[in-house]
Design a protein around this motif. Structure first.
Motif, mmCIF file in Angstrom:
data_model
loop_
_atom_site.group_PDB
_atom_site.id
_atom_site.type_symbol
_atom_site.label_atom_id
_atom_site.label_comp_id
_atom_site.label_asym_id
_atom_site.label_seq_id
_atom_site.Cartn_x
_atom_site.Cartn_y
_atom_site.Cartn_z
ATOM 1 N N ARG A 24 0.854 -1.185 0.000
ATOM 2 C CA ARG A 24 0.000 0.000 0.000
ATOM 3 C C ARG A 24 0.892 1.237 0.000
ATOM 4 O O ARG A 24 1.973 1.230 0.597
ATOM 5 C CB ARG A 24 -0.891 -0.016 1.238
ATOM 6 N N CYS A 25 0.471 2.280 -0.672
ATOM 7 C CA CYS A 25 1.276 3.505 -0.745
ATOM 8 C C CYS A 25 0.738 4.546 0.236
ATOM 9 O O CYS A 25 -0.448 4.881 0.220
ATOM 10 C CB CYS A 25 1.268 4.070 -2.158
ATOM 11 N N LEU A 26 1.633 5.045 1.074
ATOM 12 C CA LEU A 26 1.328 6.133 2.000
ATOM 13 C C LEU A 26 2.070 7.374 1.527
ATOM 14 O O LEU A 26 3.300 7.364 1.439
ATOM 15 C CB LEU A 26 1.762 5.758 3.417
ATOM 16 N N LYS A 27 1.343 8.429 1.220
ATOM 17 C CA LYS A 27 1.963 9.658 0.728
ATOM 18 C C LYS A 27 2.133 10.635 1.882
ATOM 19 O O LYS A 27 1.161 11.006 2.543
ATOM 20 C CB LYS A 27 1.113 10.283 -0.378
ATOM 21 N N LEU A 28 3.375 11.066 2.112
ATOM 22 C CA LEU A 28 3.662 12.000 3.199
ATOM 23 C C LEU A 28 3.406 13.443 2.776
ATOM 24 O O LEU A 28 3.185 13.733 1.595
ATOM 25 C CB LEU A 28 5.115 11.820 3.649
ATOM 26 N N ASP A 29 3.443 14.334 3.731
ATOM 27 C CA ASP A 29 3.104 15.734 3.465
ATOM 28 C C ASP A 29 3.990 16.362 2.396
ATOM 29 O O ASP A 29 3.537 17.238 1.642
ATOM 30 C CB ASP A 29 3.224 16.562 4.753
ATOM 31 N N ASN A 30 5.259 15.947 2.329
ATOM 32 C CA ASN A 30 6.190 16.553 1.379
ATOM 33 C C ASN A 30 6.263 15.796 0.054
ATOM 34 O O ASN A 30 7.134 16.076 -0.775
ATOM 35 C CB ASN A 30 7.584 16.660 1.986
ATOM 36 N N GLY A 31 5.373 14.841 -0.160
ATOM 37 C CA GLY A 31 5.344 14.123 -1.431
ATOM 38 C C GLY A 31 6.078 12.804 -1.441
ATOM 39 O O GLY A 31 6.022 12.063 -2.429
ATOM 40 N N ILE A 32 6.810 12.484 -0.373
ATOM 41 C CA ILE A 32 7.506 11.204 -0.296
ATOM 42 C C ILE A 32 6.481 10.075 -0.193
ATOM 43 O O ILE A 32 5.528 10.149 0.586
ATOM 44 C CB ILE A 32 8.461 11.157 0.914
ATOM 45 N N ASN A 33 6.684 9.037 -1.004
ATOM 46 C CA ASN A 33 5.828 7.861 -0.944
ATOM 47 C C ASN A 33 6.466 6.805 -0.050
ATOM 48 O O ASN A 33 7.667 6.515 -0.170
ATOM 49 C CB ASN A 33 5.610 7.279 -2.339
ATOM 50 N N VAL A 34 5.675 6.228 0.838
ATOM 51 C CA VAL A 34 6.138 5.150 1.710
ATOM 52 C C VAL A 34 5.398 3.873 1.320
ATOM 53 O O VAL A 34 4.165 3.843 1.290
ATOM 54 C CB VAL A 34 5.879 5.469 3.196
ATOM 55 N N ASN A 35 6.142 2.832 0.989
ATOM 56 C CA ASN A 35 5.562 1.532 0.670
ATOM 57 C C ASN A 35 5.251 0.806 1.973
ATOM 58 O O ASN A 35 6.131 0.646 2.819
ATOM 59 C CB ASN A 35 6.524 0.714 -0.174
ATOM 60 N N VAL A 36 4.009 0.364 2.145
ATOM 61 C CA VAL A 36 3.554 -0.170 3.422
ATOM 62 C C VAL A 36 3.004 -1.581 3.263
ATOM 63 O O VAL A 36 2.245 -1.859 2.329
ATOM 64 C CB VAL A 36 2.454 0.726 4.035
#
Length: 430
Positions: A24-36
């Protein structure tokens, strides 16, 4: 309650249809994508991995590539002289690193109850390390001692020269450094590699979060990484030099004080982009990839030449290599090598029985099933897809190939991709 009849073995069931859950993709406030990967059945722990473009090939010095992340764990400007390590340990967390051919990974394990305290420390380790002269001298000396120790081991020497034979004498991934060369490394060179590699970037940095992931954990990651000022461009370019291997060559290395010999045999072969790669992987597994394989049955159990012998296939974007690894008494070197050659030639005959194919399928499926054990294992798979340049859908293709595996197909692949005249042999010992 009826007692089980212990004279009747339990029924062995098929694995059924295995599939790996998507990230699942989590998008952070600054645009960084975190794979979860969130697994509610996991223990109440999390692992955050930050993967940066650039490894041993891009660095130019395998020692610099390994020393820099080790030095980063020694302290930060806010928590100098080991203060960061003590704080992380106090909170029951752990930081680690991994240096690969084209990527460098920094990892943080934490209890979820401490995530809010620990995650904010991670960016300091990555982007604001202390890198003092005192810590540098300690880490450098530790690295030199480790290399000096490895140079006394026959296994290390055999592998070192085998890599040169199968990749090329001066290939970036076959580089080695002597202790004197390592001692000549200066702190400025480490700081430069750190500034080139470890920077918040949408192109050069990839985040992976695994474990029991609640909204509170996601908020902790966003508070720590989502507020960073990031670059939208990339700076590190991958150095991909095709393997230019010798064929049919042998090298022997003398190691003082050796009590046995290490034997490395193998050859350059096809890479992961070749349609036969997965079949070749299972063929190499049948040869020596598990306890009941051909090499283990013949050379360990029947001949007694070694305690263990293994074969494996490595796929890099530069090419593939097949390697056979064993240690033996010096007097058994030649007989062991001859038997390995004989076993490879036997693959050409197509004498795969139904029982052998069944054992091979079950072993391979067990390995694939273990990938699904927990969130960390599944995320390891996805990280490997990234760092080894493996195309999407690889998990499903492995299962499909396994189901359709036949003796004729294994025989064809053996004849085409494992010619014994291309075998390179590296032996280190007395």
């Amino acid at each position: 309650m009826n007692e089980p009849n212990r004279n009747i073995p339990p029924r062995v069931k098929d694995f059924g249809n295995l599939s790996i859950p998507p990230m699942r993709c989590l998008k952070l406030d600054n645009g960084i994508n975190v794979n979860v990967i969130d697994q509610s059945s996991s223990l109440d722990v999390s692992r955050l991995t930050c993967v940066f473009n650039g490894g041993m090939a891009e660095c130019g010095s395998p020692s610099v590539a390994r020393i820099v992340p080790s030095l980063m764990l020694e302290g930060t400007k806010s928590y100098p002289d080991g203060g960061m390590a003590e704080l992380v340990e106090f909170n029951g967390a752990r930081q680690a690193f991994s240096v690969e051919p084209h990527f460098t990974s920094m990892v943080l394990y934490t209890l979820n109850s401490k995530a809010g305290d620990v995650f904010p420390l991670f960016p300091q380790t990555l982007f604001d390390p202390q890198m003092s002269e005192r810590a540098f001298e300690v880490v450098l000396d530790r690295h030199v001692q480790n290399v000096e120790l490895m140079l006394k081991k026959v296994e290390y020497n055999a592998s070192m020269h085998f890599n040169k034979l199968t990749m090329g004498e001066h290939h970036p991934l076959a580089r080695t450094e002597a202790p004197d060369e390592i001692r000549s490394i200066g702190l400025d060179a480490l700081k430069k590699w750190h500034s080139d590699l470890f920077r918040p970037s949408l192109k050069d940095m990839t985040l992976y979060l695994a474990g029991r992931i609640s909204p509170k954990i996601e908020d902790a990651v966003n508070d720590s990484f989502g507020q960073l000022s990031v670059s939208e461009s990339g700076s590190v370019k991958h150095v991909l030099v095709p393997f230019k291997a010798d064929e049919g060559l042998s090298v022997r290395t003398h190691v003082d004080g050796a009590v046995q010999s290490a034997v490395r045999m193998g050859m350059r072969t096809i890479g992961r982009d070749h349609p036969d790669y997965i079949t070749l992987r299972y063929l190499v597994m049948a040869l020596g990839g598990y306890f009941g394989s051909r090499l283990m049955t013949n050379i360990r159990e029947d001949k007694g030449y070694t305690y263990g012998i293994n074969s494996f296939l490595l796929g890099q974007p530069e090419g593939g290599t097949m390697e056979i690894v064993a240690s033996t008494d010096t007097i058994n070197e030649r007989p062991l090598i001859d038997e390995v050659v004989a076993e490879i030639k036997r693959l050409y005959t197509g004498d795969f029985t139904d029982g052998e194919l069944d054992r091979l399928r079950k072993h391979a499926m067990s390995g694939l099933a273990s990938t699904l054990d927990n969130a960390f294992e599944m995320m390891d798979y996805y990280q490997t897809l990234h760092t080894a340049f493996i195309p999407d859908g690889y998990f499903a293709r492995q299962i499909e190939t396994l189901h359709n595996l036949t003796a004729d197909e294994l025989t064809r692949v053996a004849r085409e991709h494992l010619p014994v005249d291309r075998l390179c042999i590296s032996v280190a010992g007395i």
